[in-house]
Design a protein around this motif. Structure first.
Motif, mmCIF file in Angstrom:
data_model
loop_
_atom_site.group_PDB
_atom_site.id
_atom_site.type_symbol
_atom_site.label_atom_id
_atom_site.label_comp_id
_atom_site.label_asym_id
_atom_site.label_seq_id
_atom_site.Cartn_x
_atom_site.Cartn_y
_atom_site.Cartn_z
ATOM 1 N N GLY A 257 0.823 -1.206 0.000
ATOM 2 C CA GLY A 257 0.000 0.000 0.000
ATOM 3 C C GLY A 257 0.851 1.248 0.000
ATOM 4 N N ALA A 258 0.245 2.373 -0.391
ATOM 5 C CA ALA A 258 0.904 3.682 -0.367
ATOM 6 C C ALA A 258 -0.110 4.702 0.130
ATOM 7 N N PHE A 259 0.280 5.525 1.104
ATOM 8 C CA PHE A 259 -0.672 6.395 1.773
ATOM 9 C C PHE A 259 -0.079 7.790 1.971
ATOM 10 N N SER A 260 -0.940 8.769 2.013
ATOM 11 C CA SER A 260 -0.500 10.136 2.269
ATOM 12 C C SER A 260 -0.321 10.396 3.757
ATOM 13 N N ARG A 261 -1.005 9.619 4.611
ATOM 14 C CA ARG A 261 -0.902 9.784 6.059
ATOM 15 C C ARG A 261 0.002 8.702 6.640
ATOM 16 N N ALA B 101 -0.282 4.247 7.044
ATOM 17 C CA ALA B 101 0.740 3.297 6.619
ATOM 18 C C ALA B 101 1.230 2.450 7.792
ATOM 19 N N GLN B 102 1.415 3.084 8.947
ATOM 20 C CA GLN B 102 1.884 2.345 10.120
ATOM 21 C C GLN B 102 0.856 1.325 10.583
ATOM 22 N N GLN B 103 -0.436 1.677 10.506
ATOM 23 C CA GLN B 103 -1.485 0.733 10.897
ATOM 24 C C GLN B 103 -1.461 -0.515 10.020
ATOM 25 N N LEU B 104 -1.287 -0.321 8.698
ATOM 26 C CA LEU B 104 -1.201 -1.470 7.807
ATOM 27 C C LEU B 104 0.044 -2.295 8.109
ATOM 28 N N ALA B 105 1.158 -1.635 8.351
ATOM 29 C CA ALA B 105 2.395 -2.351 8.674
ATOM 30 C C ALA B 105 2.235 -3.188 9.936
ATOM 31 N N ASP B 106 1.571 -2.627 10.940
ATOM 32 C CA ASP B 106 1.349 -3.371 12.182
ATOM 33 C C ASP B 106 0.486 -4.605 11.947
ATOM 34 N N ARG B 107 -0.534 -4.471 11.105
ATOM 35 C CA ARG B 107 -1.389 -5.623 10.783
ATOM 36 C C ARG B 107 -0.584 -6.721 10.099
ATOM 37 N N VAL C 246 8.658 -6.186 7.515
ATOM 38 C CA VAL C 246 7.793 -5.128 6.987
ATOM 39 C C VAL C 246 8.426 -3.782 7.312
ATOM 40 N N ALA C 247 8.350 -2.838 6.382
ATOM 41 C CA ALA C 247 8.901 -1.503 6.601
ATOM 42 C C ALA C 247 7.988 -0.459 5.987
ATOM 43 N N VAL C 248 7.961 0.737 6.605
ATOM 44 C CA VAL C 248 7.290 1.900 6.041
ATOM 45 C C VAL C 248 8.362 2.793 5.453
ATOM 46 N N ARG C 249 8.239 3.109 4.169
ATOM 47 C CA ARG C 249 9.254 3.904 3.478
ATOM 48 C C ARG C 249 8.610 5.131 2.854
ATOM 49 N N ASP C 250 9.343 6.243 2.885
ATOM 50 C CA ASP C 250 8.914 7.380 2.094
ATOM 51 C C ASP C 250 9.786 7.431 0.842
ATOM 52 N N SER C 251 9.490 8.316 -0.055
ATOM 53 C CA SER C 251 10.196 8.376 -1.328
ATOM 54 C C SER C 251 10.907 9.713 -1.468
ATOM 55 N N ALA C 252 12.144 9.662 -1.951
ATOM 56 C CA ALA C 252 12.894 10.904 -2.155
ATOM 57 C C ALA C 252 12.249 11.778 -3.214
ATOM 58 N N ASP D 5 8.932 11.666 -3.924
ATOM 59 C CA ASP D 5 7.551 11.988 -3.558
ATOM 60 C C ASP D 5 7.378 11.738 -2.067
ATOM 61 N N SER D 6 7.871 12.678 -1.252
ATOM 62 C CA SER D 6 7.879 12.490 0.191
ATOM 63 C C SER D 6 6.495 12.533 0.807
ATOM 64 N N ALA D 7 5.468 12.881 0.004
ATOM 65 C CA ALA D 7 4.110 12.932 0.538
ATOM 66 C C ALA D 7 3.494 11.547 0.657
ATOM 67 N N LEU D 8 4.133 10.529 0.080
ATOM 68 C CA LEU D 8 3.600 9.178 0.130
ATOM 69 C C LEU D 8 4.433 8.302 1.053
ATOM 70 N N TYR D 9 3.729 7.481 1.836
ATOM 71 C CA TYR D 9 4.365 6.522 2.725
ATOM 72 C C TYR D 9 3.983 5.128 2.244
ATOM 73 N N ARG D 10 4.979 4.373 1.828
ATOM 74 C CA ARG D 10 4.754 3.081 1.207
ATOM 75 C C ARG D 10 5.042 1.951 2.188
ATOM 76 N N VAL D 11 4.180 0.962 2.186
ATOM 77 C CA VAL D 11 4.352 -0.209 3.048
ATOM 78 C C VAL D 11 4.962 -1.323 2.205
ATOM 79 N N TRP D 12 6.202 -1.672 2.553
ATOM 80 C CA TRP D 12 6.932 -2.699 1.808
ATOM 81 C C TRP D 12 7.106 -3.950 2.658
ATOM 82 N N VAL D 13 6.967 -5.090 2.020
ATOM 83 C CA VAL D 13 7.224 -6.390 2.639
ATOM 84 C C VAL D 13 8.479 -6.964 1.989
#
Length: 306
Positions: A238-242, A246-252, A261-267, A269-277
């Protein structure tokens, strides 16, 4: 909560009792501190005890020496890849170096004491050992209880636990040292150790804390800022603006699966927080996780690389 296999599967998977198989598939073993709360596992009659328990003699585990981290050849048994348990295919990593993951640890004890592990060695519940689905046998890892900070070095010489919500199965001694014997399970961090130095760092979801809850951005910085590991195979769920979403999905995901599992932002597009497995050591491992996430209702994960 254990995973000893039915006798009818002996053509595919040989149990820990008796002689080790002529490899092709590692035998399953099992047992946790909470096993007495459920009916006996089918096939449990291979063991002298119907249910797993802690030992009657309970030595002070503070005086048990941790295993020495050293180079060892791969064991003759238990490293065949891929292998199948309960219809699920598993792959053994080519190398465990750099592996780090947060997840649930369980333990096994007296029922399996003295029986063969997947590597062919006898299981000794009074030593610091462990079972893992995909790390090479043997491997060494530091296991840290994320609730109390206690840690122990274990030698991984067995296969399991074959539950999607479990990361590692500990010997009774290791579970006692970490303080999770009574609860049966606990939240831990597993970091592979190599003789050349400490565990290398990969990205995982950091443990939740009151500070992280009050300031989500600060709680995620350890995952976002960690350097990428050598492996570059990931899934984006998933990718989220909040960042909180993103953290809630990562915890699940951490609670439900044993994958890092990690939450990453993008250099860019820092407005998006991506959940990577991930990372995954091989493409088959990534595909296996992709299918499992899809079947569990997380949509179609994207295959991504840093």
């Amino acid at each position: 909560m254990r995973h000893a296999l039915p006798l009818l599967l002996l053509t595919t998977l040989v149990g820990c009792a008796g002689n080790p198989p002529a490899e092709p598939v590692p035998p399953a073993k099992g047992g946790t501190g909470s096993a007495a709360a459920i009916p006996p596992t089918p096939g449990a009659d291979r063991y002298s005890m119907a249910r797993d328990t802690a030992p009657n003699h309970r030595p002070d585990t503070q005086h048990i020496r941790e295993p020495e981290v050293r180079h060892e050849p791969r064991s003759r048994y238990g490293n065949h890849s891929p292998y199948m348990v309960f219809g699920q295919t598993y792959h053994v990593m080519a190398s465990g170096e750099g592996y780090r993951a947060d997840g649930i640890a369980s333990w096994y004890g007296a029922k399996f004491h003295g029986h063969r592990t997947s590597s062919g060695e006898p299981y000794d519940m009074y030593q610091f050992s462990a079972a893992h689905r995909s790390l090479p046998l043997p491997s060494f890892a530091r296991v840290t209880n994320l609730e109390n900070g206690k840690s122990v070095v274990v030698r991984v010489n067995d296969r399991g636990p074959f539950h999607p919500d479990r990361e590692i199965d500990l010997s009774w001694a290791a579970a006692h040292r970490l303080g999770i014997e009574q609860s049966g399970t606990g939240r831990v961090r597993v970091e592979v150790l190599t003789p050349s130095g400490p565990a290398t760092v990969a990205t995982t979801t950091p443990p939740r804390s009151s500070t992280a809850a009050a300031a989500p951005n600060a709680g995620m910085r350890a995952a976002v800022d960690s350097p990428p590991p050598p492996a570059e195979l990931y899934l984006q769920v998933g990718a989220f603006s909040r960042p909180q979403t993103a953290q809630q999905l990562a915890d699940r995901l951490v609670a439900q699966f044993s994958y890092p599992v990690a939450v990453r932002d993008s250099a860019s597009d820092s407005a998006l927080y991506r959940v990577w497995v991930g990372p995954f050591a091989t493409e088959p491992l990534r595909e296996n996780a992709h299918d499992q996430l899809y079947r569990s209702g997380y949509g179609e994960p994207l295959r991504v690389m840093p």
